[in-house]
Design a protein around this motif. Sequence first.
Motif, PDB file in Angstrom:
ATOM      1  N   GLU A  59      -4.363  27.246 -56.752  1.00  0.00           N
ATOM      2  CA  GLU A  59      -4.768  28.505 -57.121  1.00  0.00           C
ATOM      3  C   GLU A  59      -4.694  28.867 -58.338  1.00  0.00           C
ATOM      4  OE1 GLU A  59      -1.800  31.123 -55.126  1.00  0.00           O
ATOM      5  OE2 GLU A  59      -2.928  32.921 -55.686  1.00  0.00           O
ATOM      6  N   ASN A 117      -7.959  34.893 -56.627  1.00  0.00           N
ATOM      7  CA  ASN A 117      -7.427  35.940 -56.126  1.00  0.00           C
ATOM      8  C   ASN A 117      -8.476  37.041 -56.195  1.00  0.00           C
ATOM      9  OD1 ASN A 117      -4.505  35.380 -55.143  1.00  0.00           O
ATOM     10  ND2 ASN A 117      -4.558  34.641 -57.062  1.00  0.00           N
ATOM     11  N   GLU A 146      -8.965  34.248 -52.330  1.00  0.00           N
ATOM     12  CA  GLU A 146      -7.856  34.531 -51.678  1.00  0.00           C
ATOM     13  C   GLU A 146      -7.933  36.127 -51.320  1.00  0.00           C
ATOM     14  OE1 GLU A 146      -4.082  33.170 -53.029  1.00  0.00           O
ATOM     15  OE2 GLU A 146      -4.779  31.030 -52.828  1.00  0.00           O
ATOM     16  N   ASP A 176      -4.498  36.019 -48.000  1.00  0.00           N
ATOM     17  CA  ASP A 176      -3.258  35.845 -48.813  1.00  0.00           C
ATOM     18  C   ASP A 176      -2.219  36.802 -48.295  1.00  0.00           C
ATOM     19  OD1 ASP A 176      -1.827  34.996 -50.807  1.00  0.00           O
ATOM     20  OD2 ASP A 176      -3.154  35.887 -52.404  1.00  0.00           O
ATOM     21  N   LYS A 197      -2.286  31.939 -45.376  1.00  0.00           N
ATOM     22  CA  LYS A 197      -1.434  31.993 -46.430  1.00  0.00           C
ATOM     23  C   LYS A 197      -0.071  32.993 -45.961  1.00  0.00           C
ATOM     24  CE  LYS A 197      -1.753  30.712 -50.689  1.00  0.00           C
ATOM     25  NZ  LYS A 197      -1.853  30.987 -52.092  1.00  0.00           N
TER      26      LYS A 197
HETATM   27 MG    MG Z   1      -2.886  34.460 -53.982  1.00  0.00          MG
END
Ligand code: MG
Length: 288
Positions: A59, A117, A146, A176, A197
Amino acid sequence: LDDTHADQDTVLRDLSAGTAAFDRLTLTRELPRAIAGGEMFLQYQPKVHVRKQEITSAEALVRWQHPTRGLILPGDFITVAEEARQISALTLWTIDEVIRDQRVLAADGHDLTIFINISGQLLGDKHFVETACAAVREGGVKIGFEITETAVIRDPECAIANLQILADQGIVIAIDDYGAGLSSLAYLKQLPARELKIDKMFVLQLTSSNRDPLIVRSTIDLAHALDMEVTAEGVETQAAMALLSVMGCDMIQGYLISRPVSIDAFRRFLHDYRERPAEDPRKSMFQR
Ligand code: MG
Ligand code: C2E
Ligand code: MG
Ligand code: MG
């Protein structure tokens, strides 16, 4: 009177977020220069694939090296960037940077998906979606996004349509912070997501809590029933890693494996990880 209350609310919220309202105004003004002028940089945090004993993805997390304030973490400027309509510029910068770093990793012999993200706001932004698709297409590297479910709830139809466009482009979609917001099963079913996640709030005290293990296990089972792979974030202890492995969690991310680190430290981490023998307990929690 209402206005006063609204202002007070804003100030209280800002203070609790760790940044005074005045600071946020200053940061808002400084953001464009920071994005264009090289004050932003990325750190990478790997995910270990439990069964494969491999780092299959990582990430990218953005940081702001401010000339006078020092290091600022995303918790203190992402909402500022969203409110100042700067999040698109910041995220497009991030995508370009990740593509560049992916070339360096490929030259080292690594083949990873790097996840970025994505703020909910961007899922309704046609210009962002088109520009991101073009960048990823030209970049020719494995990219994931994400997103949180809260991002989808604002305008589900539009968000789901745009996520489908991104997924059709080959971008892997991960959900996420699952469980931390409004975890709607209706949306979960409709999203073109390949990965879930689990939020670190269920993972940090996994082995000392009565309920967290039940929540985590049922979330893993739910994701598998929906054909998704599961990552646990916030894995800090060997005990948590071992338990997650027994529960069938596919991927692990957390300080136990690595903190978020610079691209150069990440390259060293990947090299060292590859050199470790399979029975090294740091390689994987999955001991047969
Ligand atoms: Mg994240
Ligand atoms: P997130 O995507 O859920 O990222 C996980 C956060 O948990 C990161 O904080 C990471 O450093 C931290 N973390 C990772 N492993 C552990 C662990 O084992 N224990 C604990 N206690 N924490 C751990 P960070 O880097 O401060 O990022 C916070 C949030 O900021 C991220 O949450 C993400 O929502 C947002 N963010 C970061 N980079 C970007 C970006 O480029 N764009 C957008 N829109 N948001 C970003
Ligand atoms: Mg997360
Ligand atoms: Mg989180």
